[in-house]
Design a protein around this motif. Structure first.
Motif, PDB file in Angstrom:
ATOM      1  N   SER A   1      -6.666   2.700   5.458  1.00 46.52           N
ATOM      2  CA  SER A   1      -5.409   3.388   6.117  1.00 46.52           C
ATOM      3  C   SER A   1      -4.189   2.105   6.256  1.00 46.52           C
ATOM      4  O   SER A   1      -2.825   2.714   6.283  1.00 46.52           O
ATOM      5  N   GLU A   2      -4.546   0.889   6.936  1.00 49.52           N
ATOM      6  CA  GLU A   2      -3.269  -0.143   6.712  1.00 49.52           C
ATOM      7  C   GLU A   2      -1.917   0.044   5.497  1.00 49.52           C
ATOM      8  O   GLU A   2      -0.893   0.242   5.480  1.00 49.52           O
ATOM      9  N   VAL A   3      -3.147  -0.201   4.468  1.00 48.20           N
ATOM     10  CA  VAL A   3      -2.462   0.420   3.498  1.00 48.20           C
ATOM     11  C   VAL A   3      -1.997   1.452   3.007  1.00 48.20           C
ATOM     12  O   VAL A   3      -0.542   1.502   2.521  1.00 48.20           O
ATOM     13  N   GLU A   4      -1.806   2.469   3.310  1.00 46.51           N
ATOM     14  CA  GLU A   4      -0.909   4.623   3.047  1.00 46.51           C
ATOM     15  C   GLU A   4      -0.167   4.386   4.106  1.00 46.51           C
ATOM     16  O   GLU A   4       0.707   4.993   3.341  1.00 46.51           O
ATOM     17  N   LYS A   5      -0.511   4.398   5.203  1.00 45.64           N
ATOM     18  CA  LYS A   5       0.812   3.552   5.720  1.00 45.64           C
ATOM     19  C   LYS A   5       2.134   3.569   5.478  1.00 45.64           C
ATOM     20  O   LYS A   5       2.740   3.782   5.707  1.00 45.64           O
ATOM     21  N   THR A   6       1.954   2.641   4.917  1.00 46.81           N
ATOM     22  CA  THR A   6       2.773   1.464   4.481  1.00 46.81           C
ATOM     23  C   THR A   6       2.944   2.403   3.570  1.00 46.81           C
ATOM     24  O   THR A   6       3.911   1.489   2.777  1.00 46.81           O
ATOM     25  N   GLU A   7       2.567   2.841   2.212  1.00 46.75           N
ATOM     26  CA  GLU A   7       2.927   3.202   1.359  1.00 46.75           C
ATOM     27  C   GLU A   7       4.068   4.406   1.250  1.00 46.75           C
ATOM     28  O   GLU A   7       5.086   4.857   0.867  1.00 46.75           O
ATOM     29  N   GLU A   8       2.964   5.444   2.541  1.00 45.78           N
ATOM     30  CA  GLU A   8       4.630   6.446   2.512  1.00 45.78           C
ATOM     31  C   GLU A   8       5.825   5.417   2.700  1.00 45.78           C
ATOM     32  O   GLU A   8       6.920   6.477   3.468  1.00 45.78           O
ATOM     33  N   LEU A   9       5.854   5.025   4.290  1.00 41.31           N
ATOM     34  CA  LEU A   9       7.368   4.320   4.019  1.00 41.31           C
ATOM     35  C   LEU A   9       8.042   3.282   3.248  1.00 41.31           C
ATOM     36  O   LEU A   9       8.859   3.448   2.994  1.00 41.31           O
ATOM     37  N   ILE A  10       6.878   3.170   1.996  1.00 40.73           N
ATOM     38  CA  ILE A  10       7.526   2.274   1.439  1.00 40.73           C
ATOM     39  C   ILE A  10       8.524   3.313   0.006  1.00 40.73           C
ATOM     40  O   ILE A  10       9.981   3.192  -0.603  1.00 40.73           O
ATOM     41  N   ASN A  11       8.089   4.194   0.144  1.00 38.79           N
ATOM     42  CA  ASN A  11       8.443   5.461  -0.729  1.00 38.79           C
ATOM     43  C   ASN A  11       9.849   5.767  -0.465  1.00 38.79           C
ATOM     44  O   ASN A  11      10.604   6.384  -0.744  1.00 38.79           O
ATOM     45  N   GLU A  12       9.570   6.255   1.219  1.00 38.74           N
ATOM     46  CA  GLU A  12      10.599   7.271   2.445  1.00 38.74           C
ATOM     47  C   GLU A  12      11.482   5.433   2.130  1.00 38.74           C
ATOM     48  O   GLU A  12      12.389   6.246   1.634  1.00 38.74           O
ATOM     49  N   LEU A  13      11.438   4.386   2.208  1.00 38.23           N
ATOM     50  CA  LEU A  13      12.415   3.011   1.165  1.00 38.23           C
ATOM     51  C   LEU A  13      13.385   3.769   0.839  1.00 38.23           C
ATOM     52  O   LEU A  13      14.582   3.743   0.210  1.00 38.23           O
ATOM     53  N   TYR A  14      13.009   3.968  -0.895  1.00 36.80           N
ATOM     54  CA  TYR A  14      12.813   3.683  -2.204  1.00 36.80           C
ATOM     55  C   TYR A  14      13.988   4.956  -2.208  1.00 36.80           C
ATOM     56  O   TYR A  14      15.265   5.417  -2.822  1.00 36.80           O
ATOM     57  N   LYS A  15      13.294   6.017  -1.584  1.00 35.06           N
ATOM     58  CA  LYS A  15      14.431   7.548  -1.741  1.00 35.06           C
ATOM     59  C   LYS A  15      15.655   7.540  -1.521  1.00 35.06           C
ATOM     60  O   LYS A  15      16.230   7.644  -1.259  1.00 35.06           O
TER      61      LYS A  15
END
Ligand SMILES: [Zn+2]
Length: 234
Positions: free
Chosen positions: A76-90
């Motif tokens: 869960s710690e990883v996935e929450k952050t994955e979403e945020l990183i994807n948002e940054l790249y977007k």
């Protein structure tokens, strides 16, 4: 001469822009391991880093010790952050090419976390190419077999935030030690490293532009920071 990949942990912070501007000026391409909670606070700084060519890795959401979490909590710690990183790249308008993960505090307990390593593998995480890392300690610990990204040299400059007896000169002297704890020396001729600095405004308050001071110093002493290359575990 020795070579190293530069990694910077715990951002984004109030000084991320200054750090990336400095690194760009020196032709260094870093990997920043951001935490999700700091991305939420400083989205624009994260976007700026990507636009300037930094690669963003995942350093968990809230920076807990993963050894104290269940597998589900780790994921869960990883996935929450994955979403945020994807948002940054977007937001930056860039394609995200690599997924990287670093354990907070380097607390990885490889043997007990096989399922977590499998999870990273299945999610197509890769690591900095460590096939030619020269650290004996790195080999001994079997770090080559993990999907997560550790390091071979940590400046430990963040300690200066709480230890008033520690000085900049102490940290510089440490760079020259032949054996620093468990890592091999950064300045050893022909050695190859994964170097760790932290993206901490609190350190900057004690030593202004500490990242510039340390990196200029080691480059002057023969460290060449190289473009990140990556490796997938099959
Ligand atoms: Zn950290």
């Amino acid at each position: 001469m020795s070579v190293g990949y530069l990694t910077m942990d715990d951002g984004p912070s109030d000084i991320t822009r200054d750090i990336i501007d400095y690194l760009t000026g020196r032709g260094i391409k870093p990997v920043f391991f951001f935490t999700g909670q700091n991305i939420e606070k400083r989205m624009e700084e994260g976007v700026y880093a990507i636009k300037k060519g930094a690669i963003i890795g995942n350093h968990s959401y809230s920076h807990p010790n993963f050894e104290q979490l269940t597998l589900e909590q780790c994921i869960s710690e990883v996935e929450k952050t994955e979403e945020l990183i994807n948002e940054l790249y977007k937001k930056a308008g860039e394609v995200r090419k690599f997924k990287l993960f670093r354990f907070p505090y380097g607390a990885r307990k490889l043997n007990e976390s096989k399922e977590f390593q499998e999870y990273l593998k299945n999610q197509r995480f890769c690591k900095l190419d460590d096939m030619h890392i020269t650290s004996e300690w790195y080999d001994r610990e079997g770090l080559i077999e993990g999907v997560d990204v550790l390091w071979t040299y940590d400046f430990t400059e963040y300690r200066i935030q709480n230890d008033t007896s520690l000085t900049y000169d102490d940290l510089v002297a440490r760079i020259h030690e032949k054996k620093q704890g468990s890592s091999d020396s950064l300045l050893n001729e022909g050695s190859r490293h994964i170097v760790l600095l932290h993206d901490h405004e609190e350190t900057n308050a004690v030593i202004s532009r500490y990242y510039q001071k340390f990196l200029d110093y080691v480059m002057l002493h023969g460290v060449d920071f190289i473009e990140p290359e990556f490796r997938y575990l099959s």
